[in-house]
Design a protein around this motif. Structure first.
Motif, PDB file in Angstrom:
ATOM      1  N   SER A 199       0.817  -8.757 108.783  1.00  0.00           N
ATOM      2  CA  SER A 199       0.872  -8.975 110.088  1.00  0.00           C
ATOM      3  C   SER A 199       1.541  -8.090 110.690  1.00  0.00           C
ATOM      4  N   ASN A 200       0.814  -7.702 111.857  1.00  0.00           N
ATOM      5  CA  ASN A 200       1.077  -6.424 112.627  1.00  0.00           C
ATOM      6  C   ASN A 200       2.447  -6.661 113.755  1.00  0.00           C
ATOM      7  N   LYS A 201       3.250  -7.091 113.390  1.00  0.00           N
ATOM      8  CA  LYS A 201       4.510  -7.442 114.267  1.00  0.00           C
ATOM      9  C   LYS A 201       5.284  -6.159 114.384  1.00  0.00           C
ATOM     10  N   SER A 202       5.504  -5.947 115.639  1.00  0.00           N
ATOM     11  CA  SER A 202       6.349  -4.675 115.885  1.00  0.00           C
ATOM     12  C   SER A 202       7.773  -5.050 115.859  1.00  0.00           C
ATOM     13  N   THR A 203       8.324  -4.294 114.952  1.00  0.00           N
ATOM     14  CA  THR A 203       9.881  -4.667 114.672  1.00  0.00           C
ATOM     15  C   THR A 203      10.835  -3.386 114.798  1.00  0.00           C
ATOM     16  N   PRO A 204      12.030  -3.516 115.436  1.00  0.00           N
ATOM     17  CA  PRO A 204      12.822  -2.267 115.771  1.00  0.00           C
ATOM     18  C   PRO A 204      13.306  -1.556 114.250  1.00  0.00           C
ATOM     19  N   ASP A 205      13.237  -0.328 114.374  1.00  0.00           N
ATOM     20  CA  ASP A 205      13.201   0.603 113.227  1.00  0.00           C
ATOM     21  C   ASP A 205      14.691   1.466 113.249  1.00  0.00           C
ATOM     22  N   VAL A 206      14.779   2.211 112.350  1.00  0.00           N
ATOM     23  CA  VAL A 206      16.100   2.951 112.703  1.00  0.00           C
ATOM     24  C   VAL A 206      16.122   4.250 113.905  1.00  0.00           C
ATOM     25  N   TYR A 207      14.747   4.573 114.393  1.00  0.00           N
ATOM     26  CA  TYR A 207      14.555   5.362 115.413  1.00  0.00           C
ATOM     27  C   TYR A 207      14.928   4.459 116.603  1.00  0.00           C
ATOM     28  N   THR A 208      14.600   3.267 116.874  1.00  0.00           N
ATOM     29  CA  THR A 208      14.740   2.514 117.851  1.00  0.00           C
ATOM     30  C   THR A 208      16.322   2.362 118.001  1.00  0.00           C
ATOM     31  N   ALA A 209      16.922   2.075 117.087  1.00  0.00           N
ATOM     32  CA  ALA A 209      18.480   2.127 116.930  1.00  0.00           C
ATOM     33  C   ALA A 209      19.154   3.239 117.198  1.00  0.00           C
ATOM     34  N   LEU A 210      18.792   4.452 116.704  1.00  0.00           N
ATOM     35  CA  LEU A 210      19.118   5.680 117.301  1.00  0.00           C
ATOM     36  C   LEU A 210      18.974   6.100 118.635  1.00  0.00           C
ATOM     37  N   ILE A 211      17.954   5.547 119.306  1.00  0.00           N
ATOM     38  CA  ILE A 211      17.706   5.854 120.595  1.00  0.00           C
ATOM     39  C   ILE A 211      18.620   4.985 121.345  1.00  0.00           C
ATOM     40  N   PHE A 212      19.029   3.909 121.088  1.00  0.00           N
ATOM     41  CA  PHE A 212      19.613   3.020 121.699  1.00  0.00           C
ATOM     42  C   PHE A 212      20.827   3.370 121.549  1.00  0.00           C
ATOM     43  N   LEU A 213      21.696   4.005 120.515  1.00  0.00           N
ATOM     44  CA  LEU A 213      23.000   4.599 120.490  1.00  0.00           C
ATOM     45  C   LEU A 213      23.098   5.793 121.461  1.00  0.00           C
ATOM     46  N   GLY A 214      22.077   6.519 121.480  1.00  0.00           N
ATOM     47  CA  GLY A 214      21.938   7.633 122.237  1.00  0.00           C
ATOM     48  C   GLY A 214      22.165   7.270 123.715  1.00  0.00           C
ATOM     49  N   VAL A 215      21.390   6.461 124.074  1.00  0.00           N
ATOM     50  CA  VAL A 215      21.406   5.988 125.483  1.00  0.00           C
ATOM     51  C   VAL A 215      22.877   5.427 126.081  1.00  0.00           C
ATOM     52  N   VAL A 216      23.570   4.722 125.106  1.00  0.00           N
ATOM     53  CA  VAL A 216      24.997   4.024 125.228  1.00  0.00           C
ATOM     54  C   VAL A 216      25.798   5.134 125.045  1.00  0.00           C
ATOM     55  N   ALA A 217      25.710   6.175 124.111  1.00  0.00           N
ATOM     56  CA  ALA A 217      26.601   7.408 124.325  1.00  0.00           C
ATOM     57  C   ALA A 217      26.404   8.297 125.593  1.00  0.00           C
ATOM     58  N   MET A 218      25.464   8.299 126.020  1.00  0.00           N
ATOM     59  CA  MET A 218      24.997   9.106 127.298  1.00  0.00           C
ATOM     60  C   MET A 218      26.058   8.421 128.537  1.00  0.00           C
ATOM     61  N   THR A 219      25.681   6.986 128.572  1.00  0.00           N
ATOM     62  CA  THR A 219      26.164   6.203 129.734  1.00  0.00           C
ATOM     63  C   THR A 219      27.496   6.333 129.392  1.00  0.00           C
ATOM     64  N   VAL A 220      28.152   6.192 128.512  1.00  0.00           N
ATOM     65  CA  VAL A 220      29.584   6.481 128.338  1.00  0.00           C
ATOM     66  C   VAL A 220      30.120   7.793 128.828  1.00  0.00           C
ATOM     67  N   ALA A 221      29.560   8.695 128.707  1.00  0.00           N
ATOM     68  CA  ALA A 221      29.923  10.199 128.871  1.00  0.00           C
ATOM     69  C   ALA A 221      29.665  10.770 130.457  1.00  0.00           C
ATOM     70  N   VAL A 222      28.486   9.896 130.943  1.00  0.00           N
ATOM     71  CA  VAL A 222      28.360  10.177 132.500  1.00  0.00           C
ATOM     72  C   VAL A 222      29.602   9.209 132.933  1.00  0.00           C
TER      73      VAL A 222
END
Length: 67
Positions: free
Chosen positions: A14-37
Motif C-alpha cells: 500500500s502507498n500510505k504515507s507515514t511519518p519517518d525519522v526526518y519528519t520527527a527531526l523537523i518537528f523537533l527542530g521547529v519546537v526547539a526554534m519556537t522555544v529559542a525565539v
C-alpha cells in the motif's frame, strides 16, 4: 496460490504515507526554534527601555538593565 493462503511477495503493498525519522527531526527542530525565539523575546523585553517591548532599541551611551 491464493486458495492456500499464500501471497506473492510485494503484491499487497500500500502507498500510505507515514511519518519517518526526518519528519520527527523537523518537528523537533521547529519546537526547539519556537522555544529559542520565546526565550529571546522574554529576555529582549527585560532589556528594552520600554517595559514589555522587545523590539525597542536602547540609546547609545545610556544602556541600562531593568530589574
Amino acid at each position: 496460490m491464493s486458495q492456500f493462503g499464500m501471497q506473492m511477495p510485494g503484491g499487497g503493498q500500500s502507498n500510505k504515507s507515514t511519518p519517518d525519522v526526518y519528519t520527527a527531526l523537523i518537528f523537533l527542530g521547529v519546537v526547539a526554534m519556537t522555544v529559542a525565539v520565546g526565550m529571546l523575546w522574554v529576555n529582549g523585553a527585560k532589556l528594552s527601555p520600554e517595559a514589555g517591548n522587545a523590539l525597542s532599541v536602547q540609546e547609545a551611551g545610556k544602556i541600562r538593565i531593568n530589574n
